[in-house]
Design an enzyme around this catalytic site. Structure first.
Site, PDB file in Angstrom:
ATOM      1  N   GLY A  24      49.378  26.752  25.301  1.00  9.95           N
ATOM      2  CA  GLY A  24      48.744  27.343  26.477  1.00  9.95           C
ATOM      3  C   GLY A  24      49.349  28.719  26.746  1.00  9.95           C
ATOM      4  N   GLN A  83      51.130  29.897  29.047  1.00  5.97           N
ATOM      5  CA  GLN A  83      52.531  29.897  29.491  1.00  5.97           C
ATOM      6  C   GLN A  83      53.377  28.932  28.661  1.00  5.97           C
ATOM      7  OE1 GLN A  83      54.216  31.805  31.526  1.00  5.97           O
ATOM      8  NE2 GLN A  83      52.433  33.066  31.942  1.00  5.97           N
ATOM      9  N   SER A  84      53.035  28.749  27.403  1.00  2.00           N
ATOM     10  CA  SER A  84      53.768  27.793  26.563  1.00  2.00           C
ATOM     11  C   SER A  84      55.243  28.187  26.403  1.00  2.00           C
ATOM     12  CB  SER A  84      53.103  27.727  25.185  1.00  2.00           C
ATOM     13  OG  SER A  84      53.941  27.026  24.294  1.00  2.00           O
ATOM     14  N   ASN A  85      56.127  27.284  26.820  1.00  3.42           N
ATOM     15  CA  ASN A  85      57.564  27.515  26.614  1.00  3.42           C
ATOM     16  C   ASN A  85      57.908  27.376  25.140  1.00  3.42           C
ATOM     17  OD1 ASN A  85      58.423  27.637  29.499  1.00  3.42           O
ATOM     18  ND2 ASN A  85      57.561  25.570  29.499  1.00  3.42           N
ATOM     19  N   ALA A  91      55.988  28.114  22.606  1.00  7.98           N
ATOM     20  CA  ALA A  91      55.588  29.335  21.894  1.00  7.98           C
ATOM     21  C   ALA A  91      56.615  30.437  22.153  1.00  7.98           C
ATOM     22  CB  ALA A  91      54.195  29.762  22.349  1.00  7.98           C
TER      23      ALA A  91
END
Ligand SMILES: Cc1ncc(COP(=O)(O)O)c(C=O)c1O
Length: 274
Positions: free
Chosen positions: A17, A19-21, A23
């Site tokens: 997503g 706001q992927s942590n 990623a």
């Protein structure tokens, strides 16, 4: 990273997503080992440029924005990008969403080993957020190996728990094989609270927001609205519902994610001019 390095990879590709942590941390890890990161994010390009997205940029990641994309769409896009990078000699290495693979799950197996070495108890009830399931799978395998008296309870941050449990059981088997241990996990052994995430993934819910404020204002601990806030909401509900033996120690496994607080600042900001 060790696996990617051993395969001579030069570009890490992952998805998530906006706001992927996961990623963002993939981008940080790529920077550390001198690789490029390509992040495929299911979001509009002109969305909120905040929180993890700023950090992705600081870590030097390339981002492919895919508005409205499903996980399957993003997986196809990763394959497509990997094929292009291969032709260009940039040796891609795909990390599936959340890093929830047998290899990725080993991180939390080691984490339980550390807990067992440091804790002065051996029978905790461990709570953690469940997104793609890798964290909980690693915790469950780690507990089998290093803290067999512990109980692990997950808190879902989105729907689809049955599908995640099946994925977890498969990854558990794969992770056990990688370690050369004969452990198996049935879906019935996986305990997940599945009604504390509000409406959907990535959308804050009142119980989660309250938990974020409670942890910050009573412990000085920053949770986030997408994962750990919802997990703490689940823990609070579990206490109210009397679902575990309260004489046992409780470990709330803080899995990070505070950059998301900034992306959702309107949920927490006070207008100081009033
Ligand atoms: C802060 C945070 N906590 C927990 C999780 C859940 O982890 P998993 O996807 O392994 O279930 C994630 C996943 O990205 C996360 O970013």
């Amino acid at each position: 990273m060790a696996d990617a390095l051993s395969k001579g990879a030069r570009t890490l590709i992952t998805d998530g997503g906006v706001q992927s942590n996961h990623a963002r941390l993939t981008a940080a890890a790529a920077a550390k080992v001198g690789m490029k990161a390509l992040l495929v994010l299911g979001a509009p390009e002109l969305g909120d440029n905040n929180g993890n997205l700023i950090l992705d940029n600081l870590f030097g990641a390339d981002i492919l924005f895919m508005e409205g994309a499903s996980v399957k769409d993003m997986e196809e896009a990763m394959d497509h990008e990997a094929a292009k990078l291969s032709v260009a000699g940039k040796r891609p290495y795909i990390i599936p969403i959340g890093g929830s693979t047998p290899l990725g799950d080993l991180g939390y197996v080691d984490a339980v080993k550390e807990l067992a070495e440091q804790a002065d108890f051996d029978d905790p009830i461990i709570f953690a957020a469940v997104g793609s399931g890798g964290t909980l799978t690693g915790l469950l395998l780690g507990c089998r190996l290093y803290m067999p008296k512990a109980k692990v309870i997950g808190v879902a941050v989105a729907g689809g728990t049955n599908h995640i449990k099946r994925h977890m059981a498969e990854c558990f088997k794969g992770a056990a094989e990688l370690l050369g241990v004969e452990e198996t996990l049935s879906v019935d052994d996986i305990d997940i609270i599945d009604d504390c995430y509000g409406t959907s993934y990535g959308v804050p819910c009142p119980g989660g927001d309250e938990a974020v404020k409670l942890a910050a204002s009573t412990e000085g601990i920053l949770l986030d609205p997408v994962y750990t806030g919802k997990a703490m909401y689940g823990l609070r509900e579990a206490v109210k519902r009397d679902v575990f033996d309260k004489t046992r120690p409780v470990v709330f496994w803080h899995t990070g994610g505070s950059p998301c607080l900034y992306a959702f600042s309107k949920n927490y900001a006070k207008n100081f001019r009033n």
